[in-house]
Design a protein around this motif. Sequence first.
Motif, mmCIF file in Angstrom:
data_model
loop_
_atom_site.group_PDB
_atom_site.id
_atom_site.type_symbol
_atom_site.label_atom_id
_atom_site.label_comp_id
_atom_site.label_asym_id
_atom_site.label_seq_id
_atom_site.Cartn_x
_atom_site.Cartn_y
_atom_site.Cartn_z
ATOM 1 N N LEU A 210 0.824 -1.198 0.000
ATOM 2 C CA LEU A 210 0.000 0.000 0.000
ATOM 3 C C LEU A 210 0.864 1.256 0.000
ATOM 4 O O LEU A 210 1.975 1.264 0.524
ATOM 5 C CB LEU A 210 -0.921 0.012 1.223
ATOM 6 N N ASN A 211 0.339 2.318 -0.584
ATOM 7 C CA ASN A 211 1.013 3.618 -0.603
ATOM 8 C C ASN A 211 2.384 3.535 -1.264
ATOM 9 O O ASN A 211 3.397 3.937 -0.695
ATOM 10 C CB ASN A 211 1.150 4.181 0.817
ATOM 11 N N ASN A 212 2.400 3.037 -2.486
ATOM 12 C CA ASN A 212 3.658 2.901 -3.197
ATOM 13 C C ASN A 212 3.400 3.021 -4.693
ATOM 14 O O ASN A 212 2.347 3.509 -5.108
ATOM 15 C CB ASN A 212 4.351 1.596 -2.812
ATOM 16 N N ILE A 213 4.332 2.541 -5.496
ATOM 17 C CA ILE A 213 4.259 2.743 -6.936
ATOM 18 C C ILE A 213 3.040 2.078 -7.564
ATOM 19 O O ILE A 213 2.524 2.545 -8.583
ATOM 20 C CB ILE A 213 5.559 2.257 -7.612
ATOM 21 N N GLY A 214 2.542 0.992 -6.944
ATOM 22 C CA GLY A 214 1.382 0.302 -7.491
ATOM 23 C C GLY A 214 0.120 1.134 -7.426
ATOM 24 O O GLY A 214 -0.515 1.410 -8.449
ATOM 25 N N ASP A 215 -0.261 1.563 -6.206
ATOM 26 C CA ASP A 215 -1.534 2.279 -6.114
ATOM 27 C C ASP A 215 -1.463 3.694 -6.676
ATOM 28 O O ASP A 215 -2.472 4.229 -7.126
ATOM 29 C CB ASP A 215 -2.113 2.262 -4.693
ATOM 30 N N THR A 216 -0.274 4.322 -6.709
ATOM 31 C CA THR A 216 -0.212 5.658 -7.322
ATOM 32 C C THR A 216 -0.395 5.584 -8.833
ATOM 33 O O THR A 216 -1.123 6.400 -9.416
ATOM 34 C CB THR A 216 1.111 6.376 -6.998
ATOM 35 N N THR A 217 0.237 4.602 -9.490
ATOM 36 C CA THR A 217 0.077 4.504 -10.935
ATOM 37 C C THR A 217 -1.319 4.007 -11.311
ATOM 38 O O THR A 217 -1.888 4.443 -12.316
ATOM 39 C CB THR A 217 1.155 3.589 -11.549
ATOM 40 N N VAL A 218 -1.880 3.113 -10.504
ATOM 41 C CA VAL A 218 -3.255 2.674 -10.756
ATOM 42 C C VAL A 218 -4.215 3.849 -10.567
ATOM 43 O O VAL A 218 -5.123 4.067 -11.390
ATOM 44 C CB VAL A 218 -3.649 1.498 -9.847
ATOM 45 N N SER A 219 -4.048 4.612 -9.508
ATOM 46 C CA SER A 219 -4.901 5.786 -9.285
ATOM 47 C C SER A 219 -4.816 6.755 -10.458
ATOM 48 O O SER A 219 -5.817 7.322 -10.892
ATOM 49 C CB SER A 219 -4.480 6.501 -8.000
ATOM 50 N N ALA A 220 -3.602 6.918 -10.993
ATOM 51 C CA ALA A 220 -3.412 7.839 -12.109
ATOM 52 C C ALA A 220 -4.200 7.416 -13.341
ATOM 53 O O ALA A 220 -4.846 8.244 -14.002
ATOM 54 C CB ALA A 220 -1.923 7.952 -12.442
ATOM 55 N N VAL A 221 -4.173 6.115 -13.658
ATOM 56 C CA VAL A 221 -4.893 5.674 -14.851
ATOM 57 C C VAL A 221 -6.406 5.688 -14.632
ATOM 58 O O VAL A 221 -7.174 5.897 -15.578
ATOM 59 C CB VAL A 221 -4.413 4.288 -15.329
ATOM 60 N N VAL A 222 -6.845 5.466 -13.403
ATOM 61 C CA VAL A 222 -8.284 5.534 -13.105
ATOM 62 C C VAL A 222 -8.789 6.956 -13.352
ATOM 63 O O VAL A 222 -9.805 7.167 -14.026
ATOM 64 C CB VAL A 222 -8.569 5.102 -11.657
ATOM 65 N N ASP A 223 -8.093 7.941 -12.797
ATOM 66 C CA ASP A 223 -8.507 9.333 -12.998
ATOM 67 C C ASP A 223 -8.438 9.732 -14.466
ATOM 68 O O ASP A 223 -9.321 10.430 -14.977
ATOM 69 C CB ASP A 223 -7.629 10.266 -12.163
ATOM 70 N N ALA A 224 -7.386 9.302 -15.157
ATOM 71 C CA ALA A 224 -7.228 9.656 -16.568
ATOM 72 C C ALA A 224 -8.341 9.075 -17.429
ATOM 73 O O ALA A 224 -8.725 9.661 -18.446
ATOM 74 C CB ALA A 224 -5.880 9.175 -17.083
ATOM 75 N N ALA A 225 -8.883 7.923 -17.013
ATOM 76 C CA ALA A 225 -9.958 7.271 -17.770
ATOM 77 C C ALA A 225 -11.329 7.843 -17.428
ATOM 78 O O ALA A 225 -12.341 7.403 -17.984
ATOM 79 C CB ALA A 225 -9.940 5.771 -17.525
ATOM 80 N N GLY A 226 -11.376 8.801 -16.492
ATOM 81 C CA GLY A 226 -12.652 9.409 -16.125
ATOM 82 C C GLY A 226 -13.274 8.824 -14.880
ATOM 83 O O GLY A 226 -14.405 9.179 -14.529
ATOM 84 N N GLY A 227 -12.565 7.934 -14.183
ATOM 85 C CA GLY A 227 -13.069 7.379 -12.932
ATOM 86 C C GLY A 227 -12.658 8.231 -11.749
ATOM 87 O O GLY A 227 -12.034 9.281 -11.907
#
Length: 348
Positions: free
Chosen positions: A179-196
Amino acid sequence: MTARSGPDRSRENTVLGKNKVAGKLAARRTVPAAVAAAAALALAACSGSSGDPEPAASGDGGLTPVTVGVIPIVDVAPVYLGVEQGFFEDEGLDVTLELAQGGAAIVPAVVSGEYEFGFSNVTSLLLASQQGLPLKVVAPGNLTTGEVGKDFAAVVAMPDSGIEDAADLAGKTVAVNTLNNIGDTTVSAVVDAAGGDASKVEFVEMGFPDMPAAVESGQVDAAWILEPHLTRALQSGAEPVSWNYAEVDPNLLIAAYFTSEQQIAKDPETVDAFTAALKESLSYAEEHPDETRAVLDSYTEIDPAVKDAMVMPRFTPDLDQAQLQLLADLGEQYGIFEEPVDVSALMP
């Protein structure tokens, strides 16, 4: 087979550029306990020292012994290949590769002088540096391939999950290894970029080997997973819904090799020799992919069918401060860092 050329470095259309207008998540996260604990241990080791340790004595044949903390994953194949090819011996070094569970163990070992060098993902190194640990990156570790649809990291879900793209991950449980590392930050980034809405993703900590079964059984809705476990998941029927590394940036630096400021001060010649041999190893690994894949057998146990099918990371000897800055910006945006990180502190 020739080496893969580097991807376009332009970030005009990267996920990070799209996300900067979205603002930061309302809920800020705390610094991971493992990193904080590692920082405390390492700082204690530094403060308890009576002075800089003596340079390592020469080993057999006049070679200088050095120990490198690594993790038993595909990302570190180049350093094993470099030892096998004699690149480090050519630089006067007798290298011992010490397997560890992760950066939380490697960082304090490097700072205390138990290891001369180590390997860790970039976000963990940024966290450690912000905690005041005297670390310096000496060379890249590995990068995304930059190819959506053909990378060594992806978010996967079952076909009947109702998750068709990254935006659909909002409101779902997504497994990450830390948690709180490269995995969830990059996943969060693509979620927001996709409109989520990335703030609605429920991240669950889980080891990579356990993720394929957890996705297949419905224990989690999706998982961010790396090779060779990504191939295992795909062979079990899971489908990719996002290639988060490649989608965030085609030149995303995932990990790096590092040392301590004390090591540089006491024995700069050894640091220079190690860096030169490591860079040669990284270039060789990228130019000889079959040998790089084969060397995995020397330190991992991967099913041959999986090993032959999986995608390997990209390797390069070139280090760019902008690559560190990208992950520092993502970490600040998604609450890992409460203030901007001085990435120059990690640069050699």
